[in-house]
Design a protein around this motif. Structure first.
Motif, PDB file in Angstrom:
ATOM      1  N   LYS A 175      97.508 -41.767  83.976  1.00 24.63           N
ATOM      2  CA  LYS A 175      98.071 -42.772  83.069  1.00 24.63           C
ATOM      3  C   LYS A 175      99.435 -43.243  83.568  1.00 24.63           C
ATOM      4  N   GLU A 176     100.281 -42.310  84.009  1.00 19.25           N
ATOM      5  CA  GLU A 176     101.602 -42.689  84.508  1.00 19.25           C
ATOM      6  C   GLU A 176     101.477 -43.587  85.742  1.00 19.25           C
ATOM      7  N   MET A 177     100.572 -43.231  86.658  1.00 19.87           N
ATOM      8  CA  MET A 177     100.358 -44.038  87.847  1.00 19.87           C
ATOM      9  C   MET A 177      99.916 -45.446  87.474  1.00 19.87           C
ATOM     10  N   GLU A 178      98.933 -45.525  86.588  1.00 20.61           N
ATOM     11  CA  GLU A 178      98.367 -46.823  86.235  1.00 20.61           C
ATOM     12  C   GLU A 178      99.349 -47.654  85.411  1.00 20.61           C
ATOM     13  N   ASP A 179     100.081 -47.001  84.499  1.00 20.26           N
ATOM     14  CA  ASP A 179     101.061 -47.741  83.696  1.00 20.26           C
ATOM     15  C   ASP A 179     102.119 -48.360  84.598  1.00 20.26           C
ATOM     16  N   TRP A 180     102.597 -47.572  85.576  1.00 25.22           N
ATOM     17  CA  TRP A 180     103.603 -48.114  86.489  1.00 25.22           C
ATOM     18  C   TRP A 180     103.034 -49.294  87.278  1.00 25.22           C
ATOM     19  N   MET A 181     101.808 -49.128  87.771  1.00 27.76           N
ATOM     20  CA  MET A 181     101.205 -50.182  88.577  1.00 27.76           C
ATOM     21  C   MET A 181     100.996 -51.456  87.766  1.00 27.76           C
ATOM     22  N   ARG A 182     100.490 -51.335  86.536  1.00 23.88           N
ATOM     23  CA  ARG A 182     100.269 -52.529  85.717  1.00 23.88           C
ATOM     24  C   ARG A 182     101.589 -53.227  85.397  1.00 23.88           C
ATOM     25  N   ALA A 183     102.602 -52.434  85.046  1.00 22.69           N
ATOM     26  CA  ALA A 183     103.904 -53.036  84.731  1.00 22.69           C
ATOM     27  C   ALA A 183     104.491 -53.730  85.949  1.00 22.69           C
ATOM     28  N   GLU A 184     104.343 -53.126  87.112  1.00 24.47           N
ATOM     29  CA  GLU A 184     104.885 -53.715  88.334  1.00 24.47           C
ATOM     30  C   GLU A 184     104.123 -54.986  88.697  1.00 24.47           C
ATOM     31  N   CYS A 185     102.804 -54.987  88.472  1.00 26.42           N
ATOM     32  CA  CYS A 185     102.018 -56.207  88.723  1.00 26.42           C
ATOM     33  C   CYS A 185     102.503 -57.349  87.830  1.00 26.42           C
ATOM     34  N   LEU A 186     102.696 -57.059  86.550  1.00 27.39           N
ATOM     35  CA  LEU A 186     103.166 -58.097  85.627  1.00 27.39           C
ATOM     36  C   LEU A 186     104.539 -58.604  86.039  1.00 27.39           C
ATOM     37  N   ARG A 187     105.415 -57.684  86.462  1.00 22.80           N
ATOM     38  CA  ARG A 187     106.756 -58.073  86.888  1.00 22.80           C
ATOM     39  C   ARG A 187     106.711 -58.984  88.103  1.00 22.80           C
ATOM     40  N   ARG A 188     105.691 -58.816  88.941  1.00 19.99           N
ATOM     41  CA  ARG A 188     105.580 -59.586  90.180  1.00 19.99           C
ATOM     42  C   ARG A 188     104.685 -60.825  90.036  1.00 19.99           C
ATOM     43  N   GLY A 189     104.341 -61.179  88.821  1.00 15.99           N
ATOM     44  CA  GLY A 189     103.635 -62.440  88.614  1.00 15.99           C
ATOM     45  C   GLY A 189     102.121 -62.364  88.679  1.00 15.99           C
ATOM     46  N   TYR A 190     101.552 -61.173  88.510  1.00 17.28           N
ATOM     47  CA  TYR A 190     100.097 -61.031  88.462  1.00 17.28           C
ATOM     48  C   TYR A 190      99.615 -61.153  87.019  1.00 17.28           C
ATOM     49  N   ASP A 191      98.380 -61.609  86.852  1.00 22.40           N
ATOM     50  CA  ASP A 191      97.683 -61.554  85.569  1.00 22.40           C
ATOM     51  C   ASP A 191      96.681 -60.409  85.622  1.00 22.40           C
ATOM     52  N   LEU A 192      96.599 -59.642  84.542  1.00 26.18           N
ATOM     53  CA  LEU A 192      95.660 -58.524  84.483  1.00 26.18           C
ATOM     54  C   LEU A 192      94.299 -59.015  84.007  1.00 26.18           C
ATOM     55  N   VAL A 193      93.249 -58.549  84.677  1.00 23.21           N
ATOM     56  CA  VAL A 193      91.883 -58.922  84.310  1.00 23.21           C
ATOM     57  C   VAL A 193      91.019 -57.666  84.300  1.00 23.21           C
ATOM     58  N   VAL A 194      89.844 -57.788  83.703  1.00 32.35           N
ATOM     59  CA  VAL A 194      88.855 -56.700  83.685  1.00 32.35           C
ATOM     60  C   VAL A 194      87.491 -57.324  83.929  1.00 32.35           C
ATOM     61  N   THR A 195      86.710 -56.727  84.830  1.00 33.35           N
ATOM     62  CA  THR A 195      85.390 -57.280  85.157  1.00 33.35           C
ATOM     63  C   THR A 195      84.314 -56.209  84.976  1.00 33.35           C
TER      64      THR A 195
END
Length: 682
Positions: free
Chosen positions: A313-333
């Motif tokens: 969870k810590e790994m994924e939370d950091w990664m998602r937050a960093e993606c959002l900070r860098r201009g990514y949109d989160l998706v699920v397929t």
């Protein structure tokens, strides 16, 4: 300079004119008798070759020396390692390599493989030999023998190897006609050597062999001068291996060994192996109750236990937050999609063997996804895009499934179902280089945040001689390769180019981290793709009002959550940084009368965002402290009368020990600061 004379250029730039056919050993003798004694092997580069071309071709030739192709194929390289007895027929740059040169170590290991094969054939004449390459850590030889080798056999093989070394037999390079070589192996019933000779040599040409004593083997070399130079070696273990890696073929016995020039180097190697063994993520994962693989559920499928899931969870939370900070949109397929989709993407044809078999549902055949990219493409395609919308960056921590052969799975490092931190960037051709640079910078930040200080970069390009293995036009491939090179150049990052290792749809940058034991791990990758946008007819409206095709970047930075987690376990030996540790603070009340204060401490620490475990058992204090130590908890706080009265805690820090009593508020501030920083140190 006459036709009978060639010019030798030495590393210091000096030159020598020598008769054609002079050997590197003779040149070493002419320089210094002491040098002639110390030199092991030589490296040459054609005087006509450019330095840049030589470096590229050398990487190609030596990067995969354990493969059949690298061992046996006659790769035309401008720079190559040769025997000291090799007659030089043209003007060359010459390096005389000693035991301290890494390339010499690979040669002694290749020679040690021949020494081991010599010992095996002397002790067990009925065997048939496969191939016996040097590897990054030693060597192996594939053996066909009906009767399994025993531990006693391995001891006998090592003892006979010592005899072969003591005989100090010269390694001699011999040439045998193609037809004669094939006939000899056919008469011996050695189908493996027949395969190698047939595949890697041509009718009418002479075939390269090496002899030491009575032992003769199909081999291109090079080798050390004599078996006596193989001084420090060890037969290590035995494993099964299918002929040509195909489980339908006969199973061979693969004998592993290692070799060094000096015994002290061999001893250091085994000490290193003990360190690796102590950090085995499978063992630590069980000790710390992080994950399991359940036989009833299937091989290569990971069950995350509560403590492991917290780290994930810590790994994924950091990664998602960093993606959002860098201009990514989160998706699920979705996990499964129609087979037709994989035909359009090309995975059905180029990657089908690594996918699970189709499943037939009501309306069509479906396949489990091995990649997230087609799903992201469909999201992009779902609505019109303008040049103003680009770049579009989609990120997903998506579960994917790939068929790994039986016997290839290895804990968290090689699995059949995993979570890929995938992202796909759709952009204009003019934006591609900036996006690649940003991906490389993101990869650097991932490594830094998780405590890895060093990494190496490889650029994987296509093999233009095998266009059937790839999709796309040569000119598109060149544009893609040039873009990746330019991005790495802008970052000033040195890299090694590896032809033939690209994905089927485009070249890629692989970032390999270096762990605390100096091991390389392939995790982060950035890939250029001009093929999938074409296959799916992606488009955007340009500034000119016309329709244009975007280009696409694939990038994964953890690689997979499972593999990255396995590497983290081994890098830290389970002693995770505070922010990742499943239990961050352990509380040890000295007696029952201190439980109320311990509960107050627990509440205050949890209010600061820390994960806390209170050991309220009726056990001795030292037993509780020892248990938290075995669980590698970063901080253990002990509370007795003095601490309760002073609103303090006695702090024991992992790896440091007892640091004495401090005010509770001071400890909370310290721990909360480390947590906020996500510091890799305590």
């Amino acid at each position: 300079m006459s036709d009978a004379t060639i010019q030798i250029t030495l590393p210091d730039g000096s030159t020598r004119d020598v008769p054609r056919g002079t050997t590197p050993f003779q040149i070493a003798q002419s320089i210094s008798p002491r040098l002639a004694e110390a030199v092991v092997v030589a490296k040459i580069r054609s005087a006509a070759a450019t330095t840049e071309g030589a470096e590229e071709q050398t990487d190609a030739a030596h990067g995969g020396a354990q493969t059949e192709e690298a061992m046996y194929s006659d790769v035309a390289t401008a720079e190559r390692v040769v025997d000291l007895a090799e007659p030089l027929q043209e003007s060359v740059h010459l390096w005389l390599l000693k035991e301290t040169d890494p390339e010499a170590l690979r040669v002694v290991r290749h020679s040690a493989a021949h020494v081991m094969a010599t010992a095996i054939t002397e002790l067990f004449p009925e065997v048939k030999l496969g191939h016996g390459p040097a590897t990054d850590h030693g060597f192996f030889y594939d053996i066909l023998r009906e009767k399994p080798f025993t531990p006693e056999d391995l001891i006998a093989i090592e003892a006979r190897m010592a005899e072969v070394v003591a005989r100090n037999e010269p390694f001699r390079h011999e040439w045998i006609g193609h037809e004669e070589a094939l006939k000899g192996y056919e008469e011996q019933g050695d189908f493996m050597k027949v395969h190698f000779v047939s595949k890697f040599t041509k009718p009418g040409e002479n075939v390269s062999f090496y002899r030491n004593g009575e032992f003769l083997d199909f081999c291109r070399g090079p080798h050390v001068p004599t078996t006596g130079r193989v001084r420090a070696f060890k037969v290590m273990n035995l494993a099964g291996a299918y002929w040509l890696g195909d489980e339908k073929n006969p199973q061979l016995q693969r004998l592993y060994g290692t070799a060094f020039f000096q015994k002290k180097e061999l001893d250091a190697h085994f000490k290193h192996l003990e360190e690796i063994k102590a950090r085995d993520h499978r063992v630590i994962g069980k000790q710390l109750d992080l994950f399991s693989i359940q036989e009833i559920a299937g091989a290569g499928l990971i069950f995350w236990h509560p403590k492991g899931a917290i780290i994930r969870k810590e790994m994924e939370d950091w990664m998602r937050a960093e993606c959002l900070r860098r201009g990514y949109d989160l998706v699920v397929t979705p996990h499964v999609m129609r087979r037709e989709l994989w035909k359009i993407s090309g995975h059905e044809g180029f990657y089908g063997d690594n996918m699970y078999s189709p499943m037939e549902l009501d309306d069509a055949e479906y396949r489990l996804k091995p990649m997230n990219c087609p799903g992201h493409i469909l999201i992009y395609k779902n609505s019109p895009k303008s040049y103003r919308d680009l770049p579009v960056r989609y990120a997903e921590l998506g579960n994917v499934y790939r068929y790994e052969r039986s016997g290839t799975m290895h804990g968290l490092l090689r699995v059949r179902g995993f979570t890929q931190d995938d992202a796909h960037i759709f952009c204009t051709p003019g934006q591609i280089e900036d996006e690649i640079v940003a991906c490389v910078e993101f990869a650097e930040e991932v490594l830094k945040k998780f405590g890895f200080a060093e990494f190496k970069v490889e650029l994987s390009t296509w093999d233009a001689s095998k266009p059937q293995d790839y999709t796309g036009a040569p000119e598109d491939w060149q544009v893609a390769i040039d873009s990746l090179k330019s991005a790495l150049g802008r970052k000033g990052i040195p890299y090694r180019e590896i032809p033939g290792e690209a994905a089927f749809y485009g070249p890629k940058i692989d970032v390999k981290l270096v762990d605390v034991l100096g091991r390389l791990w392939q995790l982060s990758t950035v890939q250029f793709d001009f093929n999938l946008p074409k296959r799916f007819e992606l488009e955007y409206t340009g500034e000119d009002g016309e329709k244009h095709q975007p280009v696409m970047v694939h990038r994964a930075l953890f690689g997979s959550v499972e593999r990255f987690f396995g590497v983290l376990i081994e890098h830290y030996a389970g002693a995770f940084p505070l922010w990742l540790a499943p239990v961050q603070v352990g509380l040890v009340p000295i007696s029952e009368k201190h439980l109320d204060y311990a509960a107050e401490v627990k509440a205050e620490l949890e209010a600061a965002g820390l994960r806390v475990e209170l050991d309220a058992r009726n056990e001795k204090m030292n037993a509780k402290i020892r248990e938290f130590g075995l669980q590698k908890v970063p901080f253990v706080l002990v509370m007795g009368d003095k601490e309760s009265a002073a609103k303090a805690v006695s702090v024991r820090t992992r790896g440091v020990g007892d640091q004495g009593s401090v005010p509770l508020s001071e400890f909370v501030a310290r721990a909360a600061g480390l947590l906020q920083e996500k510091s890799a140190t305590l």
